[in-house]
Every structure is written in structure tokens, then in C-alpha cells.
Design a protein around this motif. Structure first.
Motif, short mmCIF file in Angstrom:
data_model
loop_
_atom_site.label_atom_id
_atom_site.label_comp_id
_atom_site.label_asym_id
_atom_site.label_seq_id
_atom_site.Cartn_x
_atom_site.Cartn_y
_atom_site.Cartn_z
N LEU A 10 0.90 -1.23 -0.06
CA LEU A 10 -0.02 -0.12 0.10
C LEU A 10 1.00 1.35 0.07
CD1 LEU A 10 -2.95 -0.86 2.71
CD2 LEU A 10 -3.15 -0.65 -0.07
N GLY A 11 2.10 1.21 0.01
CA GLY A 11 3.02 2.26 -0.06
C GLY A 11 3.56 2.93 1.27
N TYR A 12 3.31 2.35 2.35
CA TYR A 12 3.67 2.79 3.37
C TYR A 12 5.07 2.67 3.59
CZ TYR A 12 -1.02 2.96 4.99
OH TYR A 12 -2.48 3.36 4.89
N GLY A 13 6.00 2.25 2.69
CA GLY A 13 7.43 2.00 2.75
C GLY A 13 7.80 0.68 1.98
N SER A 14 9.05 0.69 2.08
CA SER A 14 9.69 -0.57 1.68
C SER A 14 9.51 -1.62 2.72
CB SER A 14 11.17 -0.52 1.50
OG SER A 14 11.88 -0.03 2.76
N ARG A 15 9.77 -2.85 2.46
CA ARG A 15 9.32 -4.00 3.58
C ARG A 15 10.39 -3.60 4.98
NH1 ARG A 15 8.02 -9.62 2.53
NH2 ARG A 15 6.89 -9.65 0.47
N LYS A 16 11.64 -3.03 4.53
CA LYS A 16 12.04 -2.61 5.83
C LYS A 16 11.76 -1.39 6.58
CE LYS A 16 17.14 -1.60 6.48
NZ LYS A 16 18.33 -1.39 5.89
N GLU A 17 11.16 -0.34 5.69
CA GLU A 17 10.50 0.70 6.53
C GLU A 17 9.13 0.27 7.12
OE1 GLU A 17 12.54 3.84 3.18
OE2 GLU A 17 10.34 2.95 2.91
N ALA A 18 8.57 -0.81 6.46
CA ALA A 18 7.25 -1.04 7.02
C ALA A 18 7.61 -2.00 8.28
CB ALA A 18 6.57 -1.88 5.96
N ASP A 19 8.69 -2.71 8.25
CA ASP A 19 9.20 -3.23 9.51
C ASP A 19 9.39 -2.16 10.50
OD1 ASP A 19 9.83 -5.98 10.65
OD2 ASP A 19 11.68 -4.89 11.11
N LYS A 20 9.99 -1.25 10.33
CA LYS A 20 10.49 -0.06 11.33
C LYS A 20 9.09 0.52 11.80
CE LYS A 20 14.75 2.21 10.62
NZ LYS A 20 15.43 3.26 9.63
N LEU A 21 8.21 0.76 10.91
CA LEU A 21 7.19 1.39 11.13
C LEU A 21 6.25 0.51 12.44
CD1 LEU A 21 5.47 3.99 10.29
CD2 LEU A 21 4.33 2.44 8.94
#
Ligand code: URA
Length: 234
Positions: A10-21
Motif C-alpha cells: 500500500l506504499g507505506y514504505g519498503s518492507r524494511k521501512e514497514a518493518d520499522k513502522l
């Protein structure tokens, strides 16, 4: 689908960024309970910073495109994607416009991440006619309806005659044109071939669906299932 993949798609970030989120505690359920990477309470129960998730794929939206925006990111300048939340540009599958409007054309633009829907709308068999409101530089000659509706009308540098188009004069310098096809700069070239010049061009409907009147220029909203049926004349 796992929470991580869903957020990334859904564009909330790369997998890495989504993981961080997720690890930052920003992702909760509807009651505010912080979710971990392995939790998944169902799409409708996920919140990011307290806000519901963006709509999932397949998504169809309708925009009231302003003049001055292109439909392709390959072109320079502002694009219709700049009018959507920045996250939408990172969605997978991504959104595409259903056909294109010229940079200086305004009005109804459908966008979707659903390839089947897109092809159905543009396929001639679906007969999704497009209606344009045209503002002209010079008075109409009076024979435009006959010319455009002949099925023999030719545009410059195009040997194939146009399919018969609908025409309705609204005033001396104003008309509605209904197209069954979408050639490059078609409406502008049609009037140019009669010695006239299009000052303003706005698409006001596609198939059985009108540009929603509540949308100001630059605004958009999701197209409902009922509206999709209306589009195809169901
Ligand atoms: N015809 C045009 O000339 N331009 C458009 O954007 C659409 C139809």
C-alpha cells in the motif's frame, strides 16, 4: 497477507521501512493495541498512527483533472499523480490512468490498479463513450454534426477515417462531442480540420458515469461497485 507485505504494497514504505513502522508502535488495531509483525487482526482493523488503511487493490478512482497536469510520469512537469497522496505512487500494483487526457484538457479521469477493469473500459466492445464539453475560438460553421458523424471524416496525418462521432451545438462557440475512440489530440484535431480552434476542453462523462459534480478541480474519490456498473451501462 502478512501485515508487513500489506503495508509495503500500500506504499507505506519498503518492507524494511514497514518493518520499522510496525516496530515503532505506529501500527495498531482499531482499539489502539499496538501490533507486532506477526499480528494481523484483518485489514479493516488495522490503523497506522490511528488512521484506517488506504483502500486495497483492486482500486478505481475518479478525478476531476485540472488543466496543466499530464497523465504520465514520463512527461515533464506536474502530473495527476501529484494530486494523490504521495504514498499512492509507491503502491503495488500501481495506479494507471484509464486512457489519457492532454495536459491542457480537464475533467473526468479514471485511474485504477486493476488491469482487467482498465482494458474493459478502453475496449471498443464495452462501448464506453466519452463526452467532451468544448469551448471554441470561432463560431461553429453549422456542418460540424454532419462532418463528425459521417464516419468518413479525416484528420491531418491520419489516413484512417474517424468513427462517427456525436455532436451537439450548445451555443455559437460551445458544443458537446461524443467519441467512440481516442486518437491523439482527437477533439482538438477534429475542430482544427474545420478551421476552428479549441480554447477549452473538458471530459464530462465516460460510459454511463458522469464526472461527479461534488469534485472540485484536483479532487478525486473512490468509484463504488454500483458506479462501475453504471459505467458499463448495467
Ligand atoms: N481529445 C483531445 O484533443 N484531447 C484530449 O485530452 C481528449 C480528447
Amino acid at each position: 497477507m502478512k501485515l508487513l507485505k500489506l503495508l509495503a504494497n500500500l506504499g507505506y514504505g519498503s518492507r524494511k521501512e514497514a518493518d520499522k513502522l510496525i516496530r515503532s508502535g505506529a501500527v495498531t488495531d482499531a482499539e489502539g493495541k499496538v501490533l507486532g509483525v506477526k499480528d494481523f487482526p484483518g485489514v479493516e482493523n488495522v490503523r497506522v498512527l490511528g488512521v484506517e488503511l488506504d483502500p486495497l487493490s483492486p482500486l478505481v478512482i475518479v478525478m476531476n483533472k485540472p488543466e496543466g497536469y499530464t497523465c504520465s510520469t514520463a512527461d515533464p512537469g506536474e502530473t495527476v499523480y501529484d494530486l494523490l497522496p504521495p504514498r499512492f505512487s509507491k503502491r503495488n500494483p500501481g495506479l494507471n490512468s484509464v486512457g489519457r487526457l492532454d495536459k491542457e484538457t480537464s475533467g473526468m479521469l479514471l485511474m485504477t490498479d486493476d488491469g482487467k477493469f482498465l482494458h474493459k473500459v478502453i475496449h471498443p466492445k464495452s462501448n464506453c463513450l466519452k463526452v467532451y464539453h468544448v469551448q471554441l475560438d470561432r463560431p461553429l460553421q453549422g456542418n460540424e454534426g454532419e462532418l463528425f458523424g459521417s464516419g468518413e471524416f479525416l484528420l491531418e496525418n491520419d489516413p484512417k477515417p474517424l468513427l462517427a462521432a456525436g455532436f451537439e451545438a450548445l451555443s455559437e462557440k460551445e458544443a458537446l462531442v461524443t467519441l467512440h475512440e481516442g486518437r491523439y489530440h482527437q477533439v482538438r484535431r477534429m475542430f482544427a480540420a474545420t478551421g476552428n480552434h479549441v480554447l477549452q476542453l473538458k471530459r464530462i462523462s465516460t460510459g454511463g458515469l458522469k464526472l461527479p459534480p461534488e469534485l472540485d478541480e484536483g479532487e478525486w474519490r473512490i468509484v463504488s461497485e454500483d458506479e462501475k456498473d453504471e459505467l458499463f451501462g448495467k
